[in-house]
Design an enzyme around this catalytic site. Structure first.
Site, PDB file in Angstrom:
ATOM      1  N   ASP A   1     -31.568 181.995 -21.001  1.00 23.45           N
ATOM      2  CA  ASP A   1     -31.000 181.115 -21.792  1.00 23.45           C
ATOM      3  C   ASP A   1     -29.671 181.375 -22.805  1.00 23.45           C
ATOM      4  OD1 ASP A   1     -32.150 178.954 -20.275  1.00 23.45           O
ATOM      5  OD2 ASP A   1     -34.060 178.744 -22.130  1.00 23.45           O
TER       6      ASP A   1
ATOM      7  N   LYS B   1     -42.370 177.841 -20.705  1.00 26.20           N
ATOM      8  CA  LYS B   1     -41.501 178.810 -21.236  1.00 26.20           C
ATOM      9  C   LYS B   1     -42.487 179.520 -22.344  1.00 26.20           C
ATOM     10  CE  LYS B   1     -37.195 177.023 -20.469  1.00 26.20           C
ATOM     11  NZ  LYS B   1     -35.759 176.812 -21.078  1.00 26.20           N
TER      12      LYS B   1
HETATM   13  P1  NDP Z   1     -38.869 172.176 -27.584  1.00 25.76           P
HETATM   14  O1  NDP Z   1     -39.744 171.097 -27.172  1.00 25.76           O
HETATM   15  O2  NDP Z   1     -39.542 173.460 -27.428  1.00 25.76           O
HETATM   16  O3  NDP Z   1     -38.236 171.867 -28.990  1.00 25.76           O
HETATM   17  C1  NDP Z   1     -37.708 170.695 -29.152  1.00 25.76           C
HETATM   18  C2  NDP Z   1     -36.702 170.477 -30.663  1.00 25.76           C
HETATM   19  O4  NDP Z   1     -36.226 169.228 -30.586  1.00 25.76           O
HETATM   20  C3  NDP Z   1     -37.413 170.721 -31.680  1.00 25.76           C
HETATM   21  O5  NDP Z   1     -37.041 171.283 -32.653  1.00 25.76           O
HETATM   22  C4  NDP Z   1     -37.964 169.349 -32.269  1.00 25.76           C
HETATM   23  O6  NDP Z   1     -37.990 169.286 -33.686  1.00 25.76           O
HETATM   24  C5  NDP Z   1     -36.557 168.733 -32.030  1.00 25.76           C
HETATM   25  N1  NDP Z   1     -36.600 167.277 -31.817  1.00 25.76           N
HETATM   26  C6  NDP Z   1     -37.155 166.592 -30.739  1.00 25.76           C
HETATM   27  N2  NDP Z   1     -37.089 165.073 -30.932  1.00 25.76           N
HETATM   28  C7  NDP Z   1     -36.353 165.168 -32.260  1.00 25.76           C
HETATM   29  C8  NDP Z   1     -35.642 163.824 -32.926  1.00 25.76           C
HETATM   30  N3  NDP Z   1     -35.938 162.911 -32.510  1.00 25.76           N
HETATM   31  N4  NDP Z   1     -35.014 164.110 -34.098  1.00 25.76           N
HETATM   32  C9  NDP Z   1     -34.746 165.527 -34.468  1.00 25.76           C
HETATM   33  N5  NDP Z   1     -35.100 166.629 -33.883  1.00 25.76           N
HETATM   34  C10 NDP Z   1     -35.993 166.290 -32.596  1.00 25.76           C
HETATM   35  O7  NDP Z   1     -37.595 171.855 -26.425  1.00 25.76           O
HETATM   36  P2  NDP Z   1     -36.760 173.129 -25.876  1.00 25.76           P
HETATM   37  O8  NDP Z   1     -36.258 173.836 -27.120  1.00 25.76           O
HETATM   38  O9  NDP Z   1     -37.250 173.894 -24.796  1.00 25.76           O
HETATM   39  O10 NDP Z   1     -35.493 172.247 -25.100  1.00 25.76           O
HETATM   40  C11 NDP Z   1     -34.609 171.602 -26.177  1.00 25.76           C
HETATM   41  C12 NDP Z   1     -33.676 171.000 -25.236  1.00 25.76           C
HETATM   42  O11 NDP Z   1     -32.733 171.849 -24.650  1.00 25.76           O
HETATM   43  C13 NDP Z   1     -34.524 170.192 -24.140  1.00 25.76           C
HETATM   44  O12 NDP Z   1     -34.066 168.825 -24.011  1.00 25.76           O
HETATM   45  C14 NDP Z   1     -34.043 170.941 -22.993  1.00 25.76           C
HETATM   46  O13 NDP Z   1     -33.895 169.972 -21.650  1.00 25.76           O
HETATM   47  C15 NDP Z   1     -32.766 171.581 -23.228  1.00 25.76           C
HETATM   48  N6  NDP Z   1     -32.705 172.759 -22.536  1.00 25.76           N
HETATM   49  C16 NDP Z   1     -31.276 173.190 -21.695  1.00 25.76           C
HETATM   50  C17 NDP Z   1     -31.055 174.194 -21.204  1.00 25.76           C
HETATM   51  C18 NDP Z   1     -29.807 174.470 -20.228  1.00 25.76           C
HETATM   52  O14 NDP Z   1     -29.889 175.313 -19.450  1.00 25.76           O
HETATM   53  N7  NDP Z   1     -28.725 173.667 -20.263  1.00 25.76           N
HETATM   54  C19 NDP Z   1     -32.044 175.396 -21.258  1.00 25.76           C
HETATM   55  C20 NDP Z   1     -32.977 175.191 -22.253  1.00 25.76           C
HETATM   56  C21 NDP Z   1     -33.291 173.824 -22.531  1.00 25.76           C
HETATM   57  P3  NDP Z   1     -39.545 169.182 -34.295  1.00 25.76           P
HETATM   58  O15 NDP Z   1     -39.747 170.724 -34.399  1.00 25.76           O
HETATM   59  O16 NDP Z   1     -39.364 168.963 -35.878  1.00 25.76           O
HETATM   60  O17 NDP Z   1     -40.357 168.863 -33.733  1.00 25.76           O
END
Ligand code: NDP
Length: 276
Positions: free
Chosen positions: A107, A71
């Site tokens: 989104d 993305k």
């Molecule tokens: P990214 O990889 O860009 O971001 C992940 C985020 O999750 C970061 O803020 C990260 O924090 C945080 N994170 C990961 N693991 C942990 C943890 N153990 N504890 C606390 N924070 C954590 O992913 P996306 O933003 O692209 O996607 C996020 C979720 O949304 C995904 O699971 C995806 O499948 C879902 N999604 C669903 C959609 C839908 O249509 N329903 C559309 C788009 C996404 P840090 O910055 O500190 O690493």
């Protein structure tokens, strides 16, 4: 707009992508609207994305959805971008133009439609917390601010990201960067989990008692990945809990509208996906 009777080609690109529900969703939309199109799931490695998109354009493909991990990288591969894509710094929908790909991000529209139309949740005047600061969080913040919440808090495990994001979006409304633990003592009407923690069976480290009376918990994830946060939210007293399956279908519907000029009926598709 492509001719409804000439078969147009679309796909979702990701890695991995075999699990994607997008081919089924778009097949149902096309059948409803009597549109002749093919929609596939194609695995593309990050290093191959630029070459693949150039080749698909030369072959006459009409559009793509992008999922992890493409993305953000795809932004640089688009000739033009929508305002939503620019604000999010990420694209999830590509639309063919003669000059190249136009990048959009559906989104946020998908989330707001699922919340307001499907779940009957009011955003205006409410206190909202978004957990996470990745691509998905970036995509939903501006559309949430457009609904004029009283306050929109963004908190994240890495504390620096919310600061940067909130500074960029400040002109659009009342957005406040925080850390998860600093939320202690606050109450929210709506908490949206936009982290990927659920994919590892985890939830962000949060203080207790964050839900106001009648509050809503929404997880962008669906299936098993939504269970940890929604289970925690129920135990913490959230009145309504929802996973992100409705958002998935609504963001696809907005992509379909951008490609075909038709608003699909989403309710039947959400119901079918819920039945498994
Ligand atoms: P990214 O990889 O860009 O971001 C992940 C985020 O999750 C970061 O803020 C990260 O924090 C945080 N994170 C990961 N693991 C942990 C943890 N153990 N504890 C606390 N924070 C954590 O992913 P996306 O933003 O692209 O996607 C996020 C979720 O949304 C995904 O699971 C995806 O499948 C879902 N999604 C669903 C959609 C839908 O249509 N329903 C559309 C788009 C996404 P840090 O910055 O500190 O690493």
């Amino acid at each position: 707009m492509p001719d409804a009777n000439t078969t147009s080609r679309y796909a979702v690109l990701g890695q991995p992508v075999a699990h994607s529900k997008s081919p089924l969703i778009h097949a149902r939309f096309a059948a409803q609207a009597h549109q002749s199109l093919r929609y596939e799931a194609i695995e593309v490695a990050p290093a191959d994305l630029a070459t693949a998109l150039a080749a698909f354009h030369a072959e006459g493909w009409q559009g793509f959805n992008l999922t992890l991990p493409h993305k953000t990288a795809a932004m640089a591969l688009c000739k033009t971008h929508s305002e939503a894509a620019e604000r999010a710094g990420a694209v999830n929908t590509l639309i063919r133009t003669e000059e190249g790909w136009h990048g959009d991000n559906t989104d946020g529209t998908g989330l707001v439609r699922d919340l307001t139309r499907n779940l009957g949740v009011t955003i205006k005047g409410k206190r909202i917390a978004v957990l996470g600061a990745g691509g998905a969080a970036r995509g939903i913040l501006a559309p949430l601010l457009a609904e004029i919440p009283r306050e929109l808090v963004i908190s994240n495990r890495n504390p620096w990201k919310p600061e940067d994001i909130a500074a960029a979006l400040k002109p659009l409304g009342n957005i406040v960067p925080r850390t998860h633990l600093s939320l202690k003592g606050d109450r929210f009407d709506l908490i949206i989990n936009a982290t990927s923690a659920g994919h590892h069976g985890e939830i962000p480290r949060l203080p207790p008692a964050l839900f106001a009376t009648g509050a809503v918990a929404y997880d962008l994830n669906y299936g098993k990945a939504a269970e940890p946060f929604l289970g925690w939210a129920r135990a913490q007293g959230a009145s309504i809990v929802s996973d992100g399956l409705g958002m998935l279908v609504e963001q696809a519907a907005e992509a379909f509208r951008l490609w075909r000029g038709i608003n699909p009926d989403t309710a039947a598709v959400v119901a079918e996906l819920r039945q498994g």
